[in-house]
Design a protein around this motif. Sequence first.
Motif, PDB file in Angstrom:
ATOM      1  N   GLY A 430       0.764  -1.384  -0.249  1.00 29.76           N
ATOM      2  CA  GLY A 430      -0.229  -0.057  -0.068  1.00 29.76           C
ATOM      3  C   GLY A 430       0.904   1.154  -0.183  1.00 29.76           C
ATOM      4  N   VAL A 431       0.632   2.355  -0.744  1.00 27.66           N
ATOM      5  CA  VAL A 431       1.245   3.326  -0.823  1.00 27.66           C
ATOM      6  C   VAL A 431       0.153   4.654  -0.688  1.00 27.66           C
ATOM      7  N   LEU A 432       0.601   5.737   0.042  1.00 25.24           N
ATOM      8  CA  LEU A 432      -0.387   6.553   0.485  1.00 25.24           C
ATOM      9  C   LEU A 432       0.420   8.005   0.443  1.00 25.24           C
ATOM     10  N   ASN A 433      -0.262   9.040  -0.002  1.00 28.38           N
ATOM     11  CA  ASN A 433       0.239  10.275  -0.313  1.00 28.38           C
ATOM     12  C   ASN A 433      -0.099  11.291   0.822  1.00 28.38           C
ATOM     13  N   ASP A 434       0.649  12.419   1.158  1.00 28.03           N
ATOM     14  CA  ASP A 434       0.305  13.627   1.977  1.00 28.03           C
ATOM     15  C   ASP A 434      -0.320  14.550   1.214  1.00 28.03           C
ATOM     16  N   ASP A 435      -1.712  14.909   1.429  1.00 23.31           N
ATOM     17  CA  ASP A 435      -2.295  15.801   0.687  1.00 23.31           C
ATOM     18  C   ASP A 435      -2.218  17.296   1.240  1.00 23.31           C
ATOM     19  N   ASP A 436      -1.345  17.434   2.308  1.00 24.45           N
ATOM     20  CA  ASP A 436      -1.143  18.853   2.938  1.00 24.45           C
ATOM     21  C   ASP A 436      -2.526  19.592   3.504  1.00 24.45           C
ATOM     22  N   PHE A 437      -3.508  18.682   3.754  1.00 26.29           N
ATOM     23  CA  PHE A 437      -4.908  19.151   4.231  1.00 26.29           C
ATOM     24  C   PHE A 437      -5.407  20.016   3.157  1.00 26.29           C
ATOM     25  N   ALA A 438      -4.967  19.585   1.814  1.00 23.28           N
ATOM     26  CA  ALA A 438      -5.556  20.047   0.512  1.00 23.28           C
ATOM     27  C   ALA A 438      -5.186  21.506   0.387  1.00 23.28           C
ATOM     28  N   ALA A 458      -6.081  14.942  -2.504  1.00 15.48           N
ATOM     29  CA  ALA A 458      -6.448  14.111  -1.242  1.00 15.48           C
ATOM     30  C   ALA A 458      -5.734  13.065  -1.148  1.00 15.48           C
ATOM     31  N   ASN A 459      -5.992  12.502   0.344  1.00 15.45           N
ATOM     32  CA  ASN A 459      -5.300  11.436   0.592  1.00 15.45           C
ATOM     33  C   ASN A 459      -5.461  10.214  -0.263  1.00 15.45           C
TER      34      ASN A 459
END
Length: 469
Positions: A430-438, A458-459
């Motif tokens: 699994g890979v997840l990004n940081d969206d910087d709270f949009a 978005a995440n």
Amino acid sequence: MTNKVILVGLVSTVVLAGCMSQTTTSSEQPLSFLDDFPKSGTTLPYSVLRDDLVDGKTNETFEVRNGGFGSAMTAHPTRSNQFYALTDRGPNANYTGDYGKGKTFPVADYTPRIGLFEVADDGQVSLVKQILLHRPDGTLISGLPNSSALGGTGETPYHANGMPVLMDDSQPYNQQSNPIKLDDYGLDGEGLVALKDGSFWISDEYGPHIVHYDANGIEIGRINAFQADARNTHYLPAVFQHRRANRGMEGLAITPDETTLVGIMQSTMKNPDKAAQKGNLTRIVTVNLKTGDTEQYLYRQEKNENSNSEIAALTQDQFLVIERDGSFLLGGPKKANPNAQKHVYRIDLSTGTPLSQVALSDSVKRDPNHGLMIEGLTLEQYAQQNGWSALAQYGIQPVSKSLVVDMVKEVSYPHDKMEGLWVIDHHHLGVLNDDDFATWSTNGQLEQKYLSTDQVDANQLYIIKADLL
């Protein structure tokens, strides 16, 4: 500020096998939807923290989202259908105001937190709970910067209206009686470990600090490089005080036997100065939780000033590491970069040189503040000026690395940040990004963070088939 909550579907699972993870789950049967997971990924749930700010580009109001659960992720250690994800210090953006360079904190009272997510048999996700992080006395921490005694880099916290964050915002600034508000318990969390006893370890970008929290998010231990910090149970080598601002200990893992923490710095450290931080040498540190003994290894990045944003354990010696740049494949707030780098590598600590074992000589010495030095230069300086082959002449080799996944080639990864790794089983990652709270900022002006003309960041969880044996 609003209280509305927007939930969007998430399809995910967690089945860990043997020692192929930071922890071991109770199930070894992968869920059936793993192979059919959408290639484009699935968006995590989010709530809206506030929606009254005006976008600096569009002049329309936009959403600050929580979201934000993308700084790290890890499997629940005993429940195969649950996982944890971590936020960082909260929404923030570069800003220079009347009190110097710093950050805008549009939700200045935000508390960094861990989210526990549960995946149902049909693939639907629910946010089971949020674990807010607390000081040892039970009060909530913030994401505001630390003082200089604990590695603070002089970032002034500002509200979204440009006013400084003060100890008492109802009163005017006074250097003695009402100063700028800092928080020595403030955390910019980036690495997450969940233990079988229900507690957590979190590493951050400030000190860097590695903090132990109980199951309720209350601090019960701390590790950093500041000998005067009485909160510490163990200490990092003093060289880690020279972390580059906003590029601290970005990844944290634990060996499968839960005896040793393994942390990786995001980028080359400012050791001893800013010129040295522009290289491709990153440090890995191990901490034995029983003895406090530490060891260091070197990681060689593919290009200068890249970011190592996560580390996840496979075995006692082998780990997965994210290495990425900060570009957007499709543009986003920057120019599109078809050569964007978003890689996952397998590394083996046993192939790297433990720095404590490097032989000393007239040319090689140990400095109590800057660590191992060669010909009067720090390792960061020496590698930058002379190259890795020159380091090898002194018997210093980085850990070996081999490419596991190129996310741009695999899924046309559109995000700038790739910060979460989740070892699901022998063949799924699994890979997840940081969206910087949009959120984003241009010239200090807050705005919505877009990946394209109409797609807000978005995440996004991706599940990748990969050989992790």
